[in-house]
Design an enzyme around this catalytic site. Structure first.
Site, PDB file in Angstrom:
ATOM      1  N   TRP A  33       0.823  -1.206   0.000  1.00  0.00           N
ATOM      2  CA  TRP A  33       0.000   0.000   0.000  1.00  0.00           C
ATOM      3  C   TRP A  33       0.858   1.257   0.000  1.00  0.00           C
ATOM      4  O   TRP A  33       1.730   1.416   0.868  1.00  0.00           O
ATOM      5  CB  TRP A  33      -0.882   0.055   1.247  1.00  0.00           C
ATOM      6  CG  TRP A  33      -1.936  -0.993   1.405  1.00  0.00           C
ATOM      7  CD1 TRP A  33      -1.892  -2.107   2.212  1.00  0.00           C
ATOM      8  CD2 TRP A  33      -3.228  -1.013   0.787  1.00  0.00           C
ATOM      9  NE1 TRP A  33      -3.065  -2.812   2.120  1.00  0.00           N
ATOM     10  CE2 TRP A  33      -3.908  -2.168   1.253  1.00  0.00           C
ATOM     11  CE3 TRP A  33      -3.877  -0.170  -0.129  1.00  0.00           C
ATOM     12  CZ2 TRP A  33      -5.201  -2.503   0.854  1.00  0.00           C
ATOM     13  CZ3 TRP A  33      -5.161  -0.496  -0.535  1.00  0.00           C
ATOM     14  CH2 TRP A  33      -5.807  -1.642  -0.040  1.00  0.00           C
ATOM     15  N   ASP A  34       0.611   2.161  -0.919  1.00  0.00           N
ATOM     16  CA  ASP A  34       1.144   3.512  -0.807  1.00  0.00           C
ATOM     17  C   ASP A  34       0.399   4.194   0.350  1.00  0.00           C
ATOM     18  O   ASP A  34      -0.739   3.826   0.662  1.00  0.00           O
ATOM     19  CB  ASP A  34       0.912   4.264  -2.128  1.00  0.00           C
ATOM     20  CG  ASP A  34       1.276   5.719  -2.043  1.00  0.00           C
ATOM     21  OD1 ASP A  34       2.389   6.034  -1.586  1.00  0.00           O
ATOM     22  OD2 ASP A  34       0.428   6.565  -2.418  1.00  0.00           O
ATOM     23  N   ILE A  35       1.021   5.176   0.967  1.00  0.00           N
ATOM     24  CA  ILE A  35       0.372   5.862   2.095  1.00  0.00           C
ATOM     25  C   ILE A  35      -0.312   7.151   1.652  1.00  0.00           C
ATOM     26  O   ILE A  35      -1.536   7.262   1.687  1.00  0.00           O
ATOM     27  CB  ILE A  35       1.385   6.147   3.230  1.00  0.00           C
ATOM     28  CG1 ILE A  35       1.905   4.827   3.827  1.00  0.00           C
ATOM     29  CG2 ILE A  35       0.732   6.988   4.325  1.00  0.00           C
ATOM     30  CD1 ILE A  35       2.909   5.009   4.951  1.00  0.00           C
ATOM     31  N   THR A  56      -3.317   7.539  -0.892  1.00  0.00           N
ATOM     32  CA  THR A  56      -3.919   6.214  -1.071  1.00  0.00           C
ATOM     33  C   THR A  56      -4.592   5.781   0.233  1.00  0.00           C
ATOM     34  O   THR A  56      -5.810   5.838   0.349  1.00  0.00           O
ATOM     35  CB  THR A  56      -2.880   5.181  -1.533  1.00  0.00           C
ATOM     36  OG1 THR A  56      -2.274   5.648  -2.754  1.00  0.00           O
ATOM     37  CG2 THR A  56      -3.528   3.828  -1.806  1.00  0.00           C
ATOM     38  N   ASP A 100      -1.722   5.765  -5.850  1.00  0.00           N
ATOM     39  CA  ASP A 100      -2.364   6.799  -6.670  1.00  0.00           C
ATOM     40  C   ASP A 100      -1.435   7.391  -7.720  1.00  0.00           C
ATOM     41  O   ASP A 100      -1.890   8.130  -8.593  1.00  0.00           O
ATOM     42  CB  ASP A 100      -2.890   7.928  -5.778  1.00  0.00           C
ATOM     43  CG  ASP A 100      -1.763   8.686  -5.072  1.00  0.00           C
ATOM     44  OD1 ASP A 100      -0.928   8.028  -4.411  1.00  0.00           O
ATOM     45  OD2 ASP A 100      -1.722   9.924  -5.185  1.00  0.00           O
TER      46      ASP A 100
END
Length: 233
Positions: free
Chosen positions: A7-9, A12, A181
């Site tokens: 997961w990007d932070i 996102t 994103d």
């Protein structure tokens, strides 16, 4: 089968726009710089985005991003302030203090725990990202976090992804999915690393790049359907 999610932070899992606006206004207040207007925020956001784009291309260093964006911003707005190092340090603290989940991402990660391992992968500055992970509770919820400042390389570089993939030690890269994103950072890096790529595109932007993705979603909860459906097949 997807067995691992990266997961990007910012932009996102967490709403970076809200954090950015809040951090800038808190810093303006702290340094007694007057009002930080919406117009000013738009100018800063554009300057900041350009610096991060240049970082991804290897044209500037992370240190140059951290101070250069504020130096350019204050010059553009004709604000007589040059202590950009102190401003950035406080900005990182404020960024880390502002937690706003996208699409109730915290609950989503909880629901996915029985199905997949989940890690954070981020280019954000170490001080801000450590604070975000702790204050959001993601540090205890996720299986781990990879921060570019600790690795010594940024997405989309091979060095960043090689480090991540070596650490998670999962031999089948097509069972790993990155969700983010940014086409130029998350999707490009994931594609070059040979893992599956899911572009989080809540505003339905057109992909005008040459970067291909495996999936495009407008809401993070679409991931839940993807993962749970595969578990039933």
């Amino acid at each position: 089968m997807i067995k691992i999610i990266l997961w990007d932070i910012d932009g996102t899992l967490l709403d970076f726009n809200i954090a950015e606006r809040t951090a800038m206004r808190e810093c303006f207040s702290l340094f007694q710089l007057g009002e930080c207007t919406d117009a000013m925020l738009a100018v800063y956001s554009a300057i900041n985005a350009e610096y991060w784009r240049r970082l991804e291309l290897g044209e500037v260093s992370k240190a140059q991003v951290m101070t250069g964006r504020f130096r350019d911003f204050f010059q553009a707005e004709q604000i007589p302030f040059d202590d950009v190092e102190s401003f950035n340090q406080n900005y990182q603290i404020q960024l880390g203090n502002t937690i706003c989940f996208m699409d109730d991402a915290f609950s989503l990660i909880q629901e996915l725990q029985p199905y997949v391992k989940q890690y954070a992968v981020t280019n954000g500055a170490l001080a801000a990202q450590k604070r975000k992970l702790q204050k959001s509770g993601l540090d205890k919820l996720l299986d781990g976090a990879f921060i570019s400042d600790e690795i010594g390389a940024e997405k989309p570089s091979q060095a960043f992804f090689n480090h991540v993939l070596h650490a998670i030690d999962h031999p089948n890269r097509r069972e790993i999915l990155i969700v983010g994103d940014s086409l130029s950072s998350d999707m490009k890096g994931g594609s070059l690393a040979g893992i599956q790529c899911c572009w989080y595109n809540p505003h339905n932007k057109n992909n005008e790049s040459e970067i291909s993705v495996d999936y495009t979603i407008q809401n993070l909860n679409q991931i839940k359907t993807m993962i749970t459906d595969q578990g039933q097949s």
